[in-house]
Design a protein around this motif. Structure first.
Motif, PDB file in Angstrom:
ATOM      1  N   GLU A  80      -1.884   9.107  -5.284  1.00 18.38           N
ATOM      2  CA  GLU A  80      -0.355   9.160  -5.023  1.00 18.38           C
ATOM      3  C   GLU A  80       0.698   9.112  -6.115  1.00 18.38           C
ATOM      4  O   GLU A  80       0.370   8.504  -7.140  1.00 18.38           O
ATOM      5  CB  GLU A  80       0.081   8.018  -4.153  1.00 18.38           C
ATOM      6  CG  GLU A  80      -0.680   7.944  -2.682  1.00 18.38           C
ATOM      7  CD  GLU A  80      -0.430   6.602  -2.056  1.00 18.38           C
ATOM      8  OE1 GLU A  80       0.399   6.502  -1.049  1.00 18.38           O
ATOM      9  OE2 GLU A  80      -0.976   5.665  -2.366  1.00 18.38           O
ATOM     10  N   SER A 382      -7.998   3.800  -4.317  1.00 16.36           N
ATOM     11  CA  SER A 382      -6.911   4.017  -3.078  1.00 16.36           C
ATOM     12  C   SER A 382      -6.000   2.754  -2.666  1.00 16.36           C
ATOM     13  O   SER A 382      -4.803   3.054  -2.311  1.00 16.36           O
ATOM     14  CB  SER A 382      -7.536   4.649  -1.876  1.00 16.36           C
ATOM     15  OG  SER A 382      -8.613   3.921  -1.115  1.00 16.36           O
ATOM     16  N   ASP A 383      -6.775   1.742  -2.515  1.00 11.72           N
ATOM     17  CA  ASP A 383      -5.915   0.267  -2.257  1.00 11.72           C
ATOM     18  C   ASP A 383      -4.841   0.062  -3.311  1.00 11.72           C
ATOM     19  O   ASP A 383      -3.778  -0.181  -3.166  1.00 11.72           O
ATOM     20  CB  ASP A 383      -6.800  -0.758  -2.100  1.00 11.72           C
ATOM     21  CG  ASP A 383      -8.013  -0.596  -0.904  1.00 11.72           C
ATOM     22  OD1 ASP A 383      -7.591  -0.231   0.274  1.00 11.72           O
ATOM     23  OD2 ASP A 383      -9.109  -0.728  -1.441  1.00 11.72           O
ATOM     24  N   ARG A 386      -1.987   2.610  -3.042  1.00 12.77           N
ATOM     25  CA  ARG A 386      -1.275   2.123  -2.090  1.00 12.77           C
ATOM     26  C   ARG A 386      -0.295   1.010  -2.368  1.00 12.77           C
ATOM     27  O   ARG A 386       0.863   1.242  -2.042  1.00 12.77           O
ATOM     28  CB  ARG A 386      -1.886   1.874  -0.768  1.00 12.77           C
ATOM     29  CG  ARG A 386      -1.379   1.320   0.668  1.00 12.77           C
ATOM     30  CD  ARG A 386      -2.214   0.968   1.674  1.00 12.77           C
ATOM     31  NE  ARG A 386      -3.371   0.005   1.142  1.00 12.77           N
ATOM     32  CZ  ARG A 386      -3.126  -1.235   0.830  1.00 12.77           C
ATOM     33  NH1 ARG A 386      -2.004  -1.924   1.163  1.00 12.77           N
ATOM     34  NH2 ARG A 386      -4.247  -1.868   0.353  1.00 12.77           N
ATOM     35  N   SER A 389       2.503   2.475  -4.595  1.00  6.25           N
ATOM     36  CA  SER A 389       3.475   3.223  -3.957  1.00  6.25           C
ATOM     37  C   SER A 389       4.626   2.560  -3.342  1.00  6.25           C
ATOM     38  O   SER A 389       5.660   3.115  -2.881  1.00  6.25           O
ATOM     39  CB  SER A 389       2.930   3.910  -3.099  1.00  6.25           C
ATOM     40  OG  SER A 389       2.439   3.202  -1.925  1.00  6.25           O
TER      41      SER A 389
END
Length: 532
Positions: A80, A382-383, A386, A389
């Motif tokens: 992200e 990915s955690d 997240r 973000s």
């Protein structure tokens, strides 16, 4: 793409004039389709090379019987974008300095490269994630498919269970070799002793040498049948009475494996040196176990580094879980900080030839609640993306005591502050994210490229044989792969090696500091007792 028109008197035109108008039209249309398709193919390949296209597949763990296998059940997400406007609590982060910053992208991952088998520092990884293995096998000298365990629970019959079918074993080994002809494929046999699963007859306990010998023969047959380069033994958490039987089993297995010209790898529990030595008398053993290390629970007592190193080709120390997913001592923190790795190396280098010695490094971290009752959870790339973000604060390096003081949270962050003394005078290279979720303050430690590079530099300074990832999954930080591509090609800048004398001096200094710290704690406790 347009095609250049032929000159009026050129050879192509004289040939075309001999065709009917319908034939000309068909020929030109077919040419246009071919050129369009070819242009599309070239464009897609170019985008893929430049990172414009990526695939991420979810890979389920083949078993939920252990925490190791459960940790692999993750799903990769796209990275992200971040901005300080979207994250008001996050200070602007400078891009970490790295050897990669001095090398152009073209030099990082050539289209046809594979790991150099002659490098002095080797990259290896355990994995249950077939998608991740296929995608990144070119980045490793050795791959450990984490696919075998023992048949039976409280008793064993020598047989193995595999999460890959017979057909899959043959096809996947062939595919990995096609993708990287130089990679060594060394599958793992795993068993962790718990109330429902034991390591008994397979190592000859209870006088069952017949089952032990059958177990060894089955292992060798698997190696030969599927063309493995060796086998990795990961028998963990054994009670101390199994030490000698495990060693007898290991010597016999090594003999048979080496007869076939194959490699024997062993995964062992981490140990750090102790300034005090004592003997552990364990029932069933012919002699006491010498405890010259601090970790005196059942697992490490059965793994004698010096003994196993005489017969193994690889000794891989599982240097992770310093701060397990629990809220008891030592509480939240990094899984494999360099300050701990140094202690492990100090102990191991005196017992294992450095060419055989590997440190196993985690690709994951944990996310803990700080001021409420909430379970801790594993965190992957990915955690971390997240969390980043949203509103958060990032620290790297991470000085826990400084953060507690700066945030004035010593009183309210009880899940962490009660362990503050553990982190005194320490700044970890590992990154951490501090944020709020569901009304609860949380901290997440994780692995990124900068922390990984610093750990690898440390291991290279100590001249170790290599490192192993626990574990290779699709959801690992993709930037780490850029570093690995240089590592396995032998393109990293040289590092100054640490001498044995420097190692001893550093070890003595750290032991003295720890002794002073323990003395102060004892004096403090004594004063409180006298007052009361």
């Amino acid at each position: 793409m347009s095609e250049k028109q032929p000159e009026p008197n050129s050879e192509p035109k004289s040939k075309l004039t001999s065709f009917s108008p319908k034939a000309k039209y068909t020929f030109l249309f077919a040419s246009w389709v071919f050129l369009s398709a070819f242009s599309f193919y070239l464009g897609m390949n170019l985008m893929a090379k430049e990172g414009g296209i990526s695939l991420s597949l979810k890979n389920q763990s083949p078993s939920e019987s252990s925490e190791k296998l459960a940790q692999s059940n993750v799903e990769s997400e796209n990275k992200e974008n971040e901005s300080t406007e979207a994250n008001p609590l996050e200070t602007k982060e400078d891009k970490p300095t790295s050897v990669l910053d001095e090398i152009t992208k073209d030099e990082i991952i050539p289209a046809d490269f594979s790991a150099d088998e002659n490098v002095s520092f080797r990259a290896s990884a355990w994995s249950t994630d077939w998608s991740a293995m296929r995608k990144t096998v070119h980045l490793y000298n050795e791959i450990h498919p984490f696919i075998y365990t023992m048949r039976g629970g409280l008793s064993n019959n020598g047989e193995l269970i595999s999460s890959w079918s017979q057909t899959s074993r043959k096809e996947r080994v062939a595919e990995l070799r096609a993708l990287n002809p130089k990679v060594k494929i060394i599958p793992t046999i795993f068993r962790w002793e718990n109330p429902k699963e034991k390591i008994q007859e397979n190592i000859g306990m209870g006088g069952r040498t017949d089952i032990r010998d059958k177990h060894i023969q089955i292992i060798v047959n698997e190696i030969v049948t599927y063309g493995y380069d060796g086998i990795d033994i990961d028998y963990e958490g054994m009670s101390c009475d199994k030490k000698e039987k495990f060693e007898e089993f290991f010597v016999l297995l090594a003999r048979e494996v080496h007869k076939k010209g194959k490699l024997l790898s062993v995964a062992v529990h981490p140990k750090t040196p102790s300034d005090k030595k004592k003997d552990l008398n364990c029932r069933g053993l012919s002699k006491p176990i010498q405890l010259d290390f601090r970790e005196n629970w059942r697992g490490p007592t059965t793994h004698d580094y010096a003994f196993l190193a005489k017969h193994a080709d690889r000794v891989k120390i599982m240097a992770y879980e310093l701060h397990p997913r629990k809220y008891h001592n030592p509480g939240p923190g990094p899984q494999a900080p360099n300050v701990w790795l140094k202690d492990i190396i100090t102990y191991a280098k005196k017992r294992v030839p450095t060419s055989k010695l590997y440190m196993a490094i985690p690709t994951y971290g944990y996310d803990w609640a700080l001021n409420c009752k909430s379970s801790a959870k594993a965190i992957y790339h990915s955690d971390a993306q997240r969390i980043r973000s949203g509103a958060h604060k990032k620290h790297q390096p991470t000085d826990i005591n400084q953060i507690l003081t700066a945030e004035n949270k010593m009183g309210s962050w009880r899940n962490l502050s009660k362990f503050a003394d553990i982190h005194k005078n320490r700044a970890y290279e590992d990154p951490s994210l501090w944020y709020t979720s569901g009304g609860c303050d949380r901290v997440a430690f994780y692995m990124n490229r900068k922390a990984f590079e610093e750990k690898m530099t440390l291991l290279r300074k100590y001249d170790l044989g290599g490192f192993s990832f626990w574990q290779l999954v699709t959801d690992n930080d993709p930037e780490i792969n850029e570093y690995l591509s240089l590592l396995v090609q032998g393109k990293l800048p040289a590092v100054e090696k640490i001498s044995d004398k420097e190692l001893d001096d550093s070890s003595k200094k750290e032991l003295e500091e720890k002794q002073i710290k323990l003395t102060k704690i004892k004096e403090k406790t004594l004063k409180k007792t006298v007052v009361n």
